[in-house]
Scaffold this active site. Structure first.
Site, PDB file in Angstrom:
ATOM      1  N   THR A  99     -38.730 -28.038  13.479  1.00 34.70           N
ATOM      2  CA  THR A  99     -39.103 -29.256  13.623  1.00 34.70           C
ATOM      3  C   THR A  99     -39.001 -29.837  15.239  1.00 34.70           C
ATOM      4  O   THR A  99     -40.027 -30.544  15.624  1.00 34.70           O
ATOM      5  CB  THR A  99     -38.416 -30.583  12.968  1.00 34.70           C
ATOM      6  N   HIS A 100     -38.259 -29.528  15.880  1.00 31.00           N
ATOM      7  CA  HIS A 100     -37.969 -29.580  17.445  1.00 31.00           C
ATOM      8  C   HIS A 100     -36.885 -28.712  17.860  1.00 31.00           C
ATOM      9  O   HIS A 100     -36.297 -28.260  17.227  1.00 31.00           O
ATOM     10  CB  HIS A 100     -37.968 -30.882  17.576  1.00 31.00           C
ATOM     11  N   ASN A 101     -37.249 -28.521  19.415  1.00 28.64           N
ATOM     12  CA  ASN A 101     -36.127 -27.850  20.236  1.00 28.64           C
ATOM     13  C   ASN A 101     -36.066 -28.351  21.511  1.00 28.64           C
ATOM     14  O   ASN A 101     -36.824 -29.305  21.943  1.00 28.64           O
ATOM     15  CB  ASN A 101     -36.223 -26.336  20.197  1.00 28.64           C
TER      16      ASN A 101
END
Length: 118
Positions: A99-101
């Site tokens: 979903t995100h980094n």
């Protein structure tokens, strides 16, 4: 991220905060969002486009509550050569469960969330 956060004006910051908290569930969500941020719809869309081009916004999408869908998720940390963090983040982001980094000032300098089906 190529955009200097100091270059974000108050409207950009308001827009980013509002986008992160969720788009209005409405027939014309960008109309509502434009009203909330005090700009026209064309200016709002132009700002979103610029923020996406500059790498401030990666994507606008739904984020599901993974446990309620039976998925398992984990926070993952990796150690990447400092000059390759952006490349590694781009590769990691291709996985549909990420979903995100983000980059961290730590020995493990690339962190991301990963959700996988049961």
């Amino acid at each position: 991220m190529s955009h200097d956060s100091a270059q974000l004006d108050a409207t950009d910051r308001l827009l980013l905060n509002r986008l992160q908290s969720g788009l209005p569930l409405a027939a014309n969500p960008f109309d509502d969002l434009a009203g909330e941020t005090g700009v026209s719809v064309p200016e709002l869309l132009s700002r979103i486009d610029r923020l996406k081009r500059d790498g401030v916004i990666r994507q606008i999408c739904a984020i599901f509550d993974t446990p309620s869908l039976g998925y398992r998720s984990s926070l993952v940390a990796g150690r990447v050569a400092p000059d390759r963090v952006s490349d590694a983040a781009a590769i990691v982001s291709r996985h549909p469960g990420v979903t995100h980094n983000y980059r961290r000032n730590h020995d493990y300098n690339l962190w991301f969330t990963l959700a996988v089906p049961p």
